[in-house]
Write a protein that holds these residues in place. Sequence first.
Motif, mmCIF file in Angstrom:
data_model
loop_
_atom_site.group_PDB
_atom_site.id
_atom_site.type_symbol
_atom_site.label_atom_id
_atom_site.label_comp_id
_atom_site.label_asym_id
_atom_site.label_seq_id
_atom_site.Cartn_x
_atom_site.Cartn_y
_atom_site.Cartn_z
ATOM 1 N N LEU A 408 0.863 -1.179 0.000
ATOM 2 C CA LEU A 408 0.000 0.000 0.000
ATOM 3 C C LEU A 408 0.903 1.234 0.000
ATOM 4 C CD1 LEU A 408 -2.755 1.471 0.318
ATOM 5 C CD2 LEU A 408 -2.392 1.317 2.803
ATOM 6 N N LYS A 409 0.748 2.071 -1.028
ATOM 7 C CA LYS A 409 1.567 3.280 -1.158
ATOM 8 C C LYS A 409 0.679 4.501 -0.955
ATOM 9 C CE LYS A 409 4.528 0.966 -4.565
ATOM 10 N NZ LYS A 409 5.048 0.982 -5.961
ATOM 11 N N ILE A 410 1.112 5.385 -0.061
ATOM 12 C CA ILE A 410 0.331 6.592 0.240
ATOM 13 C C ILE A 410 1.202 7.816 -0.063
ATOM 14 C CG2 ILE A 410 -0.907 7.897 1.995
ATOM 15 C CD1 ILE A 410 -1.447 5.308 3.464
ATOM 16 N N ASN A 411 0.696 8.679 -0.939
ATOM 17 C CA ASN A 411 1.327 9.964 -1.247
ATOM 18 C C ASN A 411 0.304 11.068 -1.005
ATOM 19 O OD1 ASN A 411 3.344 8.264 -2.128
ATOM 20 N ND2 ASN A 411 3.743 9.384 -4.020
ATOM 21 N N ARG A 412 0.768 12.287 -0.980
ATOM 22 C CA ARG A 412 -0.161 13.415 -0.836
ATOM 23 C C ARG A 412 0.404 14.631 -1.556
ATOM 24 N NH1 ARG A 412 0.725 13.970 5.648
ATOM 25 N NH2 ARG A 412 2.867 14.764 5.612
ATOM 26 N N PHE A 413 -0.484 15.541 -1.930
ATOM 27 C CA PHE A 413 -0.091 16.785 -2.579
ATOM 28 C C PHE A 413 0.081 17.871 -1.519
ATOM 29 C CE2 PHE A 413 -2.438 14.479 -5.897
ATOM 30 C CZ PHE A 413 -1.478 14.473 -6.893
ATOM 31 N N ILE A 414 1.241 18.491 -1.538
ATOM 32 C CA ILE A 414 1.520 19.574 -0.589
ATOM 33 C C ILE A 414 2.036 20.789 -1.361
ATOM 34 C CG2 ILE A 414 2.068 17.977 1.292
ATOM 35 C CD1 ILE A 414 5.045 18.725 0.810
ATOM 36 N N THR A 415 2.010 21.941 -0.702
ATOM 37 C CA THR A 415 2.549 23.156 -1.296
ATOM 38 C C THR A 415 4.004 23.307 -0.871
ATOM 39 O OG1 THR A 415 0.372 24.208 -1.193
ATOM 40 C CG2 THR A 415 2.270 25.648 -1.522
#
Length: 437
Positions: A408-415
């Motif tokens: 399970l791979k978790i990424n997120r969009f950040i500034t």
Amino acid sequence: MKNDYKDNKFQKLLDKLQQESWQLELLISGFAIFGLISSLDPLARMGQEAYASESYSKFFYLVASISCKVLIVNLIIHVVLRGLWIGAIGLRYVSGEIDYDALNYKKRFTNHLKKKVGSFDKYIGTLENYCSILFAVTFLYLFYIISFFLIFLVIFIAGSIFLDSGIFSKIVGATLLGFFSIFFLSLSLIVFIDFATQGYLKKKEWTSFLYFPLYKIFSVLTLSFLYRPLVYNFLDNKFGRRLLLVLLPVYVAVFYLTTVNHVRSNYINKQANSSINYANNNNYLNSLEENKNITKAAIQSKIIEKPYLKIFIPFRQKIEDMVINQNKDLKTEDDIRGYNSNFFSSNKRTKAKDSLQTKYLNAFKKAYTLKIDSLKIQTDFIITEINNQLGFESIYNIKEITEGKHILKINRFITSNKTNKIVNEHVIEIPFWYFKQ
């Protein structure tokens, strides 16, 4: 009863108490060591809970934990030395003074021992001095630790005013905080130099004139006015000054030894979170200890036999900042985050908050990218609690995936702080095995 410190009766009472104080010292030390050691685990647990909930009380638990360890080290040394002192007194009752002639050594060794070992009574007296001073210095160092963290508390409060209060813009607040921190830490360094040199700045005419106002200000900020008589009673005694200097490297050595680990492999080691080749128990709900907290994310088990994957992502304030930054319509004029009393809360504000939760969860869903191996998955989240930890939970149907190992791979969009653009940030990789029942 009024105690006049100049009265002869009071002086005699103090003399009697100081001669018999060793019994109270041992009693207090024994109970204190037991209580302090027993408190380390609860403090660590409460500190983890405070860290997980992003409570400012996490700094209190950090200070309390360090203070307990310093006290334990000092008190254990005190008990050992006091036990040695009691043993020496018992031996003196049986054997009296050291009879170097009875040892029948050659003159060279006899003279050397008389010079280096000396009188047995002197040895007992030295042990008594060390024990009495060490017991007092234990609590003096506790005050030193509190004073040290109070310095950083001032900077923390200044940061709250300049950055979080909304009075200043982000750039102006950061600039003011930078200037204030440099100025305040420079003054703190001057105070530390005077402390490390045991009052050197107070001994020169011109330095004492300049240092005096700063001394009075920091006496209040560090609460040193509460324990100042104890400090100066140590500093006017050569033996006390020597012991204060000796204990500092002892603390450094003890804390260094607590960080020593036996490394058995160049390739295999413990990691704080799971990865493609490492499975940390804190990232699996069924192996999560009762008092542990989830750091980045967790699933229900390492081995999954049911056709669904349970995903939990703990709440962090920076997650909410990230979501709001990418969804300006979620930003409210009245930011209620922080410490608030429910006494003045209104139903209107609560209803408004409830109406925004669905929108907020949709924004959270868009900010996070979830994959099983290379397959991107879409799933909804709800708000829940696990081990008293607030977070986001989702259930995903995995009955169509093949049996065996998956990631399970978790990424997120950040500034990005550097470019101020949206970038994709890696969060965690959690391995698991799926076998159909």
